[in-house]
Design a protein around this motif. Sequence first.
Motif, PDB file in Angstrom:
ATOM      1  N   TYR A 270       0.859  -1.190   0.000  1.00 50.84           N
ATOM      2  CA  TYR A 270       0.000   0.000   0.000  1.00 50.84           C
ATOM      3  C   TYR A 270       0.892   1.237   0.000  1.00 50.84           C
ATOM      4  N   PRO A 271       1.463   1.565  -1.153  1.00 48.60           N
ATOM      5  CA  PRO A 271       2.434   2.658  -1.242  1.00 48.60           C
ATOM      6  C   PRO A 271       1.879   3.992  -0.742  1.00 48.60           C
ATOM      7  N   VAL A 272       2.761   4.702  -0.049  1.00 44.79           N
ATOM      8  CA  VAL A 272       2.446   6.045   0.431  1.00 44.79           C
ATOM      9  C   VAL A 272       3.438   7.003  -0.208  1.00 44.79           C
ATOM     10  N   ASP A 273       2.926   8.132  -0.682  1.00 42.90           N
ATOM     11  CA  ASP A 273       3.793   9.103  -1.344  1.00 42.90           C
ATOM     12  C   ASP A 273       4.948   9.511  -0.434  1.00 42.90           C
ATOM     13  N   ASP A 274       6.132   9.572  -1.016  1.00 38.51           N
ATOM     14  CA  ASP A 274       7.345  10.045  -0.338  1.00 38.51           C
ATOM     15  C   ASP A 274       7.824   9.129   0.794  1.00 38.51           C
ATOM     16  N   TYR A 275       7.288   7.906   0.916  1.00 36.76           N
ATOM     17  CA  TYR A 275       7.778   6.990   1.944  1.00 36.76           C
ATOM     18  C   TYR A 275       8.758   5.998   1.328  1.00 36.76           C
ATOM     19  N   GLN A 276       9.932   5.938   1.910  1.00 35.83           N
ATOM     20  CA  GLN A 276      10.939   4.960   1.505  1.00 35.83           C
ATOM     21  C   GLN A 276      11.110   3.957   2.636  1.00 35.83           C
ATOM     22  N   LEU A 277      11.299   2.699   2.284  1.00 35.57           N
ATOM     23  CA  LEU A 277      11.539   1.692   3.314  1.00 35.57           C
ATOM     24  C   LEU A 277      12.734   2.104   4.168  1.00 35.57           C
ATOM     25  N   GLN A 278      12.625   1.826   5.469  1.00 34.38           N
ATOM     26  CA  GLN A 278      13.616   2.312   6.421  1.00 34.38           C
ATOM     27  C   GLN A 278      14.393   1.168   7.069  1.00 34.38           C
ATOM     28  N   ILE A 279      15.605   1.491   7.503  1.00 35.25           N
ATOM     29  CA  ILE A 279      16.406   0.541   8.277  1.00 35.25           C
ATOM     30  C   ILE A 279      16.421   0.974   9.746  1.00 35.25           C
ATOM     31  N   TYR A 280      16.810   0.056  10.618  1.00 36.95           N
ATOM     32  CA  TYR A 280      17.097   0.425  12.001  1.00 36.95           C
ATOM     33  C   TYR A 280      18.420   1.181  11.975  1.00 36.95           C
ATOM     34  N   GLN A 281      18.364   2.466  12.279  1.00 40.32           N
ATOM     35  CA  GLN A 281      19.528   3.332  12.094  1.00 40.32           C
ATOM     36  C   GLN A 281      20.544   3.269  13.225  1.00 40.32           C
ATOM     37  N   ASP A 282      20.090   3.070  14.447  1.00 39.20           N
ATOM     38  CA  ASP A 282      21.013   3.124  15.582  1.00 39.20           C
ATOM     39  C   ASP A 282      22.070   2.022  15.505  1.00 39.20           C
ATOM     40  N   ILE A 283      23.292   2.402  15.830  1.00 40.34           N
ATOM     41  CA  ILE A 283      24.388   1.431  15.906  1.00 40.34           C
ATOM     42  C   ILE A 283      24.939   1.458  17.333  1.00 40.34           C
ATOM     43  N   PRO A 284      25.555   0.360  17.788  1.00 40.11           N
ATOM     44  CA  PRO A 284      26.114   0.318  19.151  1.00 40.11           C
ATOM     45  C   PRO A 284      27.221   1.348  19.338  1.00 40.11           C
ATOM     46  N   LYS A 285      27.343   1.858  20.564  1.00 45.53           N
ATOM     47  CA  LYS A 285      28.386   2.830  20.873  1.00 45.53           C
ATOM     48  C   LYS A 285      29.756   2.179  21.023  1.00 45.53           C
ATOM     49  N   ASP A 286      29.772   0.919  21.409  1.00 47.86           N
ATOM     50  CA  ASP A 286      31.046   0.271  21.727  1.00 47.86           C
ATOM     51  C   ASP A 286      31.295  -0.958  20.872  1.00 47.86           C
ATOM     52  N   LEU A 287      32.548  -1.178  20.591  1.00 46.26           N
ATOM     53  CA  LEU A 287      32.967  -2.326  19.787  1.00 46.26           C
ATOM     54  C   LEU A 287      33.122  -3.517  20.716  1.00 46.26           C
ATOM     55  N   ASP A 288      32.013  -4.203  20.952  1.00 46.06           N
ATOM     56  CA  ASP A 288      31.994  -5.327  21.888  1.00 46.06           C
ATOM     57  C   ASP A 288      32.512  -6.574  21.174  1.00 46.06           C
ATOM     58  N   LYS A 289      33.578  -7.154  21.697  1.00 42.92           N
ATOM     59  CA  LYS A 289      34.175  -8.320  21.063  1.00 42.92           C
ATOM     60  C   LYS A 289      33.246  -9.521  21.047  1.00 42.92           C
ATOM     61  N   SER A 290      32.233  -9.528  21.941  1.00 47.86           N
ATOM     62  CA  SER A 290      31.307 -10.659  21.977  1.00 47.86           C
ATOM     63  C   SER A 290      30.308 -10.600  20.827  1.00 47.86           C
ATOM     64  N   GLY A 291      30.342  -9.521  20.080  1.00 48.86           N
ATOM     65  CA  GLY A 291      29.473  -9.441  18.909  1.00 48.86           C
ATOM     66  C   GLY A 291      28.338  -8.466  19.097  1.00 48.86           C
ATOM     67  N   LEU A 292      27.556  -8.303  18.029  1.00 46.30           N
ATOM     68  CA  LEU A 292      26.417  -7.398  18.028  1.00 46.30           C
ATOM     69  C   LEU A 292      25.382  -7.852  19.043  1.00 46.30           C
TER      70      LEU A 292
END
Length: 292
Positions: A270-292
């Motif tokens: 159901y397309p809506v004008d000017d809407y583009q599919l979005q990603i989850y934008q937030d990324i982790p603050k720290d480089l955790d060796k245990s993974g994402l």
Amino acid sequence: IIDIPAEERKALTAAISLFESKEPLKKIARGHLIDAYNRYGMVLYKDSSYIDAEKYYQKAAESYKEAVKSGQIKPEAKYGLIFSNLGDLAYNISGDYDIALDYFIEAENNKYSTPNLKYKKGFLYYNKKDYRDALDEFTDSADGYSSNRTLLYATANTLFNRNDFYLAEGYYTHLLDMLEKEYSSINYLLIDTVPEHKTLVENLIKVKNNLGTTKYRLYQRNRNSEKNSEAMVLLTDSIELYDKLSRDPNSLEAPETVNLSYLNSKSVFYPVDDYQLQIYQDIPKDLDKSGL
């Protein structure tokens, strides 16, 4: 049992008192005093005494700058660490990202650089929507953590925001393979009682959505129907995982809320004008060796 932290405090305060009483200091003694200031600041930081930690970091930085200016000391990584420590205070405690970035850059200018520092700089540039510099930092950070999940995710998101959808697709796909391998190795998924299981499902939701969105953007670009089909499968999987994660474990009632994948898939049908599919934008603050 010896209280090592308490003994370290005593040794450092004694050293600082001794060196300060002998000012002006020669080169070796000056270096020892600067190091003692910095190490004592690190002890205070670990003890959550952030105001006092900053005071000693600043003492180390001021003494070091004076020594460099006079030609008594040359830049070394152990002195650059002082500015990284000051950056961590701004990065983790006060949340002043502009100051944190300035300190991290100063740390590198004084010979101190690590994959973790590179990642933090990348995060700060990403937060400023400076995706070119963010990508440079994440690429440099990868020298130390080439298969780190957090780094793969941050790099993929950065590439997506640069409209480098083919490269982003590769990073998301590699990360998804890693997550699905872990998921398939679990005999009994216990989302409500095992935090690691819940985190894994949350990460799968995000990565499947982001990869699905990336594939749909590629479909929009070249009208490859296979990309469209792959995108819908991934978005549907993300919706189902969200339902599994959010469903009440007692009543088994479906969640009242919807996730980003649901909104994305709905916009396809159901397309809506000017809407583009979005990603989850937030990324982790720290480089955790245990993974994402």
